[in-house]
Scaffold this active site. Sequence first.
Site, short mmCIF file in Angstrom:
data_model
loop_
_atom_site.label_atom_id
_atom_site.label_comp_id
_atom_site.label_asym_id
_atom_site.label_seq_id
_atom_site.Cartn_x
_atom_site.Cartn_y
_atom_site.Cartn_z
N ARG A 44 0.91 -1.17 -0.06
CA ARG A 44 0.12 0.10 -0.03
C ARG A 44 0.90 1.29 -0.04
O ARG A 44 0.45 2.17 0.52
CB ARG A 44 -1.20 0.17 1.22
CG ARG A 44 -2.07 -0.96 1.04
CD ARG A 44 -2.94 -0.82 2.41
NE ARG A 44 -4.03 -1.73 2.30
CZ ARG A 44 -5.22 -1.49 2.23
NH1 ARG A 44 -5.70 -0.34 2.02
NH2 ARG A 44 -6.13 -2.28 2.16
N VAL A 89 6.47 10.59 15.05
CA VAL A 89 7.29 11.80 14.88
C VAL A 89 6.29 12.38 13.78
O VAL A 89 6.10 12.15 12.77
CB VAL A 89 8.62 11.63 14.41
CG1 VAL A 89 9.53 11.31 15.54
CG2 VAL A 89 8.84 10.67 13.12
N GLY A 90 5.44 13.26 14.43
CA GLY A 90 4.21 14.13 13.84
C GLY A 90 4.29 15.30 13.68
O GLY A 90 5.20 16.13 14.18
N MET A 180 -3.94 13.38 15.60
CA MET A 180 -5.13 12.29 15.13
C MET A 180 -4.74 10.89 15.45
O MET A 180 -5.43 10.05 15.15
CB MET A 180 -5.31 12.29 13.72
CG MET A 180 -5.88 13.73 13.17
SD MET A 180 -6.30 13.91 11.75
CE MET A 180 -7.96 13.21 11.59
N SER A 203 2.68 22.64 13.66
CA SER A 203 2.60 22.95 12.40
C SER A 203 1.76 24.07 12.12
O SER A 203 1.64 24.68 11.09
CB SER A 203 2.38 21.74 11.23
OG SER A 203 1.50 21.19 11.62
N ASP A 204 0.62 23.85 13.07
CA ASP A 204 -0.48 25.01 12.59
C ASP A 204 -0.87 25.65 13.78
O ASP A 204 -1.14 24.87 14.85
CB ASP A 204 -1.84 24.38 12.10
CG ASP A 204 -1.47 23.57 11.04
OD1 ASP A 204 -1.29 23.90 9.64
OD2 ASP A 204 -1.28 22.03 11.19
#
Length: 237
Positions: A44, A89-90, A180, A203-204
Amino acid sequence: MSTPHIDAVPGAIADTVLLPGDPLRARHIAQTFLDDAIQVNDRRNMLGFTGTYRGRRISVMGSGMGIPSTAIYATELIRVYAVRRLIRVGTCGGLGDAALGEVLLAQSASTDSHFNRQAFGALDLAACADFALLQSAVTVAARVGIATRVSAIFSTDTFYDGSSERLELLRRHGIRGVEMEAAGLYGLAMREGVQALAMLTVSDQLDHDAHLSANEREQGLGRMAQLALECALEARD
Ligand code: HPA
């Protein structure tokens, strides 16, 4: 042997796995930071790699977005490939005083997902990071000069159409980041008896509608990948 979602042979995956959401980031981390990295999964297109970092064998693989995807990969990594340590790690949306580009170490992850309730009856699980891994991240970050903050975060199933009342509730509970995946990863790790930690670059900034550029996100991810790899060097079961 392989699993429904991971086409790797036994032993091909290290006991510690870094989990960025995006499989292309997994490839970038492997190419940038690991020696002798080989690709171990492409099913995938969820790319996974194993290599060494300063002599220690480490893997990095995409998790996809959201708790269901992350839990599929984490479950198979733990149960079939004997992975003992999962470091997400996000990125996250920041609330309150969370600054753009700041790295949050998620001590706890509240959620609107029912993933953990399905395993914990109608009770509310306090989904939390592995303390040893969290402590090591704090110590290593101070040593290598990466500014981090330990914080409560929130894992949501809905990226779009969140209400401002919801965000206010989160702020009132001291929650600084919204992403999430972490609550599912933490709950699963607690049930399976393995270590998990989520490191998140803001990031936001949700209160100010401000966003990192693609370049800045890249830099943030690089810093976190290095921090995660240094933690992996120190990790013990
Ligand atoms: N919401 C959920 N997940 C995220 C966000 C957000 O605002 N930013 C980065 N990941």
